[in-house]
Design a protein around this motif. Structure first.
Motif, PDB file in Angstrom:
ATOM      1  N   ARG A   1     -14.301  14.832  67.726  1.00  0.00           N
ATOM      2  CA  ARG A   1     -13.866  13.779  68.635  1.00  0.00           C
ATOM      3  C   ARG A   1     -12.347  13.646  68.606  1.00  0.00           C
ATOM      4  N   GLU A   2     -11.799  13.050  69.667  1.00  0.00           N
ATOM      5  CA  GLU A   2     -10.406  12.632  69.665  1.00  0.00           C
ATOM      6  C   GLU A   2      -9.433  13.750  69.305  1.00  0.00           C
ATOM      7  N   VAL A   3      -9.597  14.904  69.940  1.00  0.00           N
ATOM      8  CA  VAL A   3      -8.616  15.968  69.740  1.00  0.00           C
ATOM      9  C   VAL A   3      -7.279  15.493  70.319  1.00  0.00           C
ATOM     10  N   PRO A   4      -6.212  15.522  69.521  1.00  0.00           N
ATOM     11  CA  PRO A   4      -4.932  14.991  70.003  1.00  0.00           C
ATOM     12  C   PRO A   4      -4.298  15.894  71.073  1.00  0.00           C
ATOM     13  N   VAL A   5      -3.916  15.281  72.188  1.00  0.00           N
ATOM     14  CA  VAL A   5      -3.225  16.032  73.244  1.00  0.00           C
ATOM     15  C   VAL A   5      -1.997  15.242  73.720  1.00  0.00           C
ATOM     16  N   VAL A   6      -1.039  15.950  74.308  1.00  0.00           N
ATOM     17  CA  VAL A   6       0.108  15.273  74.930  1.00  0.00           C
ATOM     18  C   VAL A   6       0.018  15.477  76.431  1.00  0.00           C
ATOM     19  N   VAL A   7       0.645  14.571  77.172  1.00  0.00           N
ATOM     20  CA  VAL A   7       0.612  14.734  78.621  1.00  0.00           C
ATOM     21  C   VAL A   7       2.031  14.840  79.174  1.00  0.00           C
TER      22      VAL A   7
ATOM     23  N   ILE B   1      -1.882  11.352  72.568  1.00  0.00           N
ATOM     24  CA  ILE B   1      -1.051  10.787  71.505  1.00  0.00           C
ATOM     25  C   ILE B   1       0.372  10.519  71.958  1.00  0.00           C
ATOM     26  N   SER B   2       0.779  11.145  73.063  1.00  0.00           N
ATOM     27  CA  SER B   2       2.160  10.928  73.486  1.00  0.00           C
ATOM     28  C   SER B   2       2.381  11.396  74.910  1.00  0.00           C
TER      29      SER B   2
ATOM     30  N   MET C   1       7.649  20.040  79.918  1.00  0.00           N
ATOM     31  CA  MET C   1       6.837  21.047  79.233  1.00  0.00           C
ATOM     32  C   MET C   1       7.485  21.507  77.929  1.00  0.00           C
ATOM     33  N   GLU C   2       8.834  21.652  77.975  1.00  0.00           N
ATOM     34  CA  GLU C   2       9.539  22.070  76.759  1.00  0.00           C
ATOM     35  C   GLU C   2       9.247  21.109  75.604  1.00  0.00           C
ATOM     36  N   ASN C   3       9.394  19.839  75.946  1.00  0.00           N
ATOM     37  CA  ASN C   3       9.169  18.795  74.963  1.00  0.00           C
ATOM     38  C   ASN C   3       7.714  18.786  74.489  1.00  0.00           C
ATOM     39  N   ALA C   4       6.787  18.971  75.428  1.00  0.00           N
ATOM     40  CA  ALA C   4       5.367  18.950  75.086  1.00  0.00           C
ATOM     41  C   ALA C   4       5.024  20.083  74.124  1.00  0.00           C
ATOM     42  N   ARG C   5       5.653  21.216  74.363  1.00  0.00           N
ATOM     43  CA  ARG C   5       5.377  22.388  73.540  1.00  0.00           C
ATOM     44  C   ARG C   5       5.677  22.140  72.053  1.00  0.00           C
ATOM     45  N   THR C   6       6.708  21.318  71.803  1.00  0.00           N
ATOM     46  CA  THR C   6       7.052  21.075  70.398  1.00  0.00           C
ATOM     47  C   THR C   6       5.905  20.360  69.660  1.00  0.00           C
ATOM     48  N   PHE C   7       5.112  19.597  70.416  1.00  0.00           N
ATOM     49  CA  PHE C   7       3.961  18.952  69.776  1.00  0.00           C
ATOM     50  C   PHE C   7       2.923  19.996  69.336  1.00  0.00           C
ATOM     51  N   LEU C   8       2.771  21.045  70.161  1.00  0.00           N
ATOM     52  CA  LEU C   8       1.838  22.103  69.775  1.00  0.00           C
ATOM     53  C   LEU C   8       2.396  22.874  68.588  1.00  0.00           C
ATOM     54  N   GLU C   9       3.707  23.130  68.627  1.00  0.00           N
ATOM     55  CA  GLU C   9       4.327  23.905  67.552  1.00  0.00           C
ATOM     56  C   GLU C   9       4.160  23.224  66.202  1.00  0.00           C
ATOM     57  N   SER C  10       4.276  21.915  66.212  1.00  0.00           N
ATOM     58  CA  SER C  10       4.176  21.203  64.941  1.00  0.00           C
ATOM     59  C   SER C  10       2.728  20.840  64.619  1.00  0.00           C
ATOM     60  N   MET C  11       1.796  21.269  65.466  1.00  0.00           N
ATOM     61  CA  MET C  11       0.371  20.991  65.292  1.00  0.00           C
ATOM     62  C   MET C  11       0.053  19.499  65.293  1.00  0.00           C
ATOM     63  N   ASP C  12       0.894  18.707  65.935  1.00  0.00           N
ATOM     64  CA  ASP C  12       0.565  17.294  66.093  1.00  0.00           C
ATOM     65  C   ASP C  12      -0.409  17.120  67.254  1.00  0.00           C
ATOM     66  N   ALA C  13      -0.370  18.073  68.176  1.00  0.00           N
ATOM     67  CA  ALA C  13      -1.326  18.056  69.285  1.00  0.00           C
ATOM     68  C   ALA C  13      -1.829  19.472  69.485  1.00  0.00           C
ATOM     69  N   TYR C  14      -3.016  19.599  70.107  1.00  0.00           N
ATOM     70  CA  TYR C  14      -3.575  20.936  70.325  1.00  0.00           C
ATOM     71  C   TYR C  14      -3.674  21.292  71.799  1.00  0.00           C
ATOM     72  N   GLY C  15      -3.216  20.369  72.665  1.00  0.00           N
ATOM     73  CA  GLY C  15      -3.291  20.696  74.073  1.00  0.00           C
ATOM     74  C   GLY C  15      -2.333  19.860  74.891  1.00  0.00           C
TER      75      GLY C  15
ATOM     76  N   CYS D   1      -3.910  24.967  76.210  1.00  0.00           N
ATOM     77  CA  CYS D   1      -4.597  24.657  74.958  1.00  0.00           C
ATOM     78  C   CYS D   1      -4.294  25.667  73.872  1.00  0.00           C
ATOM     79  N   ASP D   2      -4.066  25.145  72.677  1.00  0.00           N
ATOM     80  CA  ASP D   2      -3.883  26.006  71.517  1.00  0.00           C
ATOM     81  C   ASP D   2      -5.228  26.604  71.156  1.00  0.00           C
ATOM     82  N   MET D   3      -5.270  27.917  70.926  1.00  0.00           N
ATOM     83  CA  MET D   3      -6.544  28.568  70.685  1.00  0.00           C
ATOM     84  C   MET D   3      -6.849  28.763  69.199  1.00  0.00           C
TER      85      MET D   3
END
Lengths: 393, 385
Positions: free
Chosen positions: B45-51, B76-77, B82-96, B120-122
């Protein structure tokens, strides 16, 4: 002890280790043959990447032009194989229960009639979720089909009224979703699973073999000799014993890397050399972890091997690549932090799969390095064991 | 009588050796509980994503609100781009990332199709599944509403009629929640039977060999007939494992509310050949064990490939024929399917005739091979004597 004598001792111990393993076909089987065989097996079994022939049953009680169009659409989808048609629903359900098919598409009687008189007919999709992967794949297809079936009928009537394609789509499906599975665009399952499965098996072997090879010294009563040759230094004794084994594991990792990334063309976002460096670190950390387990349970070979097996097998679940760690109980999440495989997985995702800046996984590197130092805590225990403890069943 | 005597001796040896007791009793008791605990949540449940909301309108906010309201993902945020959003994936704070285009509301208002992007991070397929299904369902619902509001204002009744959609209903059979443990635990239970038997019997063999100068059979007049030796050993392990198997069926399934569609009678009908196959198979492969601890080294790591090749995860219809035949060498490949089909899916013993007969044939073949092994060991010993 000066550097030179340390090296000469290490060399002597390493040669001794080579001699021991040469006489143990068991070692060779577990360390060399099994990993190669299983790499080959995983790659070969999942050659197609995505499952594309999962059989699904069709029960077309409507048997109209509309229903036949719908079913053709589903059959054309890559992952489904609608070869099996059944006359009635209960036969199809039998087939589902017997495992002959993994899904049923049921078009009830009167579909086309209802569709044309605004009485919203329903199509039923049954998927067998006892088989998780097959169920998930078919569920995805069925979902797409459900969308398409609604669209197909509407589209035909609207275009008959002279509306152009763009207008129709804007009307019946204003919002569309475009998905981008990053760095594995084709959702290749082999890439997803094999990348972790093979290192997981290897690291499990490292866990067990380390305890086994250390314990064997006590079992054969050679521990005193081993200790003496190391100059009565626990760290030199362990290093001299485990480094030659690490060399063998690295050979296996190198084989795996070449096989996956060069021969099979799996995507890799960092250099092979860097990946080998990561694998070296995690191999050494796994050996250190296992040596520490043996230290905690000083002299009790069987128990140490059992604990190493338990944690090694558990690592595969707790590394979180099938079922995410965040959905596990908090205690399990905490335990996962101690396990080398968990950190290998995190670093693998960051470096190999995504190619993100390495700084984001510094914590994993820090934990792995800390694990390397773990045996230092048990020097005293080892010393006592060398001098006093005899083999215990 | 000799058989019972041998069986009694086996029991004595098993229960005086804590190593074997751990494998054949404690492991089957505790491992299922551990695994069921790990996968207790069944679903993610509740997989963290950014928009990235480039539209910033009432409609786009409504779209995102509905995504957030679903149990499967959690926003979560809001990223600035997109550049900014990507940093959330890089730090694994979000997965999508969910990305709403600038022209989102305009497109909808003017009757053009608009495209919402999901990235989505695979790292795990579960993240992808959650994100994709959530966004697809929200889009589908909003499409329906938009369509109704547009056609509703139209006076063209025919258009309204023709827009009546076909609805569909998906039913997840046998595992209504699509839960992970309902799928994995049955397979793990059956694998535990086979693997713990290999470890227990392997360790037993190692012990016997250590005490008997490498011979697999103890000294004494009692141990002269391969059939008696086999039956005595078989009986001892069979009694222990019928208890383990009953525990799985009665206790484990109940505690963790796993599906249970099978009757105990059906369960026993294939469990008996499964146990005989597993015990004989373990006796046969214990040939490889010369020291007690060898069994751990040899057998533990096989669990992962065995569960994979059984076809419980990678669908059996996708496994190449030659590997399927290879998998039939192992009782677990058949036992796992027999259990899942009867217990999770409610198949009758006739429905699983293939697996049932497969297990009987395996039991027969491994029994014969074990007898040959004992015969050969006895002969070797005679020559030595």
């Amino acid at each position: 002890m000066d550097i030179k004598s340390i090296f000469s001792r290490l060399k002597k111990l390493a040669l001794r280790e080579v001699e021991i393993s040469r006489r143990r076909p068991l070692y060779l089987f577990c360390m060399l043959i099994a990993p190669v065989f299983f790499s080959f097996m995983f790659i070969n079994v999942m050659e197609e990447g995505a499952p594309n022939e999962i059989p699904a049953a069709v029960v077309d009680d409507d048997d109209s032009q509309v229903s036949r169009t719908l079913l053709r659409t589903l059959d054309a989808m890559q992952e489904t194989n609608l070869t099996v048609k059944y006359k009635n629903f209960s036969d199809a359900k039998d087939a589902l229960r017997k495992g002959e098919v993994f899904a049923i598409v049921h078009v009830p009687r009167g579909l086309s009639e209802k569709a044309l008189t605004q009485r919203t007919p329903t199509i039923y999709f049954y998927t067998n979720d006892a088989y998780f992967l097959a169920g998930s794949f078919l569920f995805k297809n069925m979902k797409v089909l459900g969308e398409l079936s609604g669209l197909a009928i509407t589209k035909a009537t609207l275009s008959a009224k002279g509306l152009d394609e763009d207008r129709i789509m804007g009307l019946i499906q204003p919002i569309t979703v475009e998905s981008h599975p990053l760095n594995n665009p084709s959702l290749n399952y082999s890439i997803y699973l094999t990348n972790i499965f093979i290192p997981a098996i290897l690291l499990l072997i490292v866990f067990i073999a380390t305890c086994y090879s250390i314990g064997l010294e006590w079992k054969r009563g050679t521990q005193k000799k081993w200790f003496k040759e190391s100059g009565e230094n626990v760290i030199i004794a362990l290093t001299g014993k485990l480094l030659p084994q690490a060399a063998v594991y690295m050979l296996m990792f190198a084989f795996m890397d070449v096989y996956l990334y060069k021969i099979n063309g799996f995507p890799i976002a960092c250099s092979l050399l860097r990946l080998l460096g990561i694998q070296l670190l995690v191999t050494l950390a796994s050996q250190a972890f296992s040596a520490a387990i043996f230290g905690i349970l000083a002299g009790q070979m069987r128990l140490a091997m059992s604990v190493a097996s338990l944690l090694g097998v558990l690592s595969i679940s707790l590394c979180g690549f099938t079922f995410p760690v965040m959905a596990m109980p908090k205690i399990m999440e905490a335990i996962s932090w101690l396990l080398p495989l968990r950190h290998y997985y995190l670093i693998y995702v960051n470096q190999v799969l995504d190619g993100y800046p390495i700084i984001y996984v510094w914590k994993s590197f820090a934990v792995l390095v800390a694990i390397l130092g773990l045996p230092l805590l048990f020097i005293k225990v080892y010393e006592e064991a060398f001098n006093e403890v005899n083999y215990k069943a | 009588m000799k058989i019972l005597q041998i069986c009694y001796n086996e029991f004595k040896e098993i229960f005086s050796d804590i190593g074997i007791v751990i494998f054949v009793i404690i492991l089957p008791l505790a491992y299922p509980l551990l695994y069921a605990y790990v996968y207790d949540n069944e679903v993610v449940r509740e997989v963290p994503v950014v928009v990235v909301d480039d539209s910033q309108t009432k409609v786009s906010r409504e779209f995102l609100r509905r995504c957030d309201a679903s149990p499967d993902i959690k926003i979560i945020s809001h990223a600035t781009g997109m550049e900014n959003a990507r940093t959330f994936l890089e730090s694994m704070d979000a997965y999508g990332i969910i990305r709403i285009p600038r022209e989102f509301s305009d497109d909808i208002a003017q009757g053009r199709q608009t495209v919402v992007g999901i990235y989505c991070d695979m790292a795990s397929m579960m993240y992808y599944k959650n994100l994709m299904i959530t966004v697809a369902v929200v889009a589908q619902d909003m499409n329906k509403e938009i369509k109704v509001s547009k056609l509703g204002s139209s006076t063209d009744r025919e258009a309204e009629i023709s827009a009546a959609p076909v609805t569909y209903e998906s039913i997840a059979m046998y595992n209504p929640q699509s839960g992970y443990s309902s799928f994995l635990i049955p397979a793990v239970l059956m694998l535990i039977i086979q693997q713990s038997l290999m470890l227990g019997i392997g360790m037993h063999m190692g012990g016997t060999r250590e005490q008997n100068f490498g011979f697999a059979i103890p000294k004494g007049d009692l141990y002269r007939n391969p059939v008696y030796i086999y039956l005595g050993k078989m009986l001892a392990y069979f009694i222990i494992y019928i208890v383990d198997a009953t525990y799985f069926f009665v206790v484990v399934n109940k505690i963790f509310t796993l599906p249970q569609m099978s009757t105990f009678g059906t369960y026993l009908a294939w469990m008996v050949p499964y146990l005989i196959a597993c015990i004989s198979y373990s006796i046969l492969f214990s040939i490889l064990v010369y020291r007690r601890e060898d069994c751990i080294m040899l057998f533990v790591f096989l669990s992962l490939p065995l569960i994979f090749i059984s076809g419980i995860s990678w669908p059996i219809s996708e496994i190449p024929q030659k590997w399927l035949y290879f998998s039939y060498l192992f009782p677990s490949s058949l036992g796992i399917h027999a259990y899942v089909r009867t217990n999770t899916m409610g198949a009758s013993i006739n429905d699983i005739a293939f697996y049932h007969w497969g297990l009987i044939i395996q039991a027969a073949i491994y029994t014969i091979l074990s007898l040959i092994f004992y015969y050969w060991q006895l002969k070797k010993r005679k020559i030595e004597e």
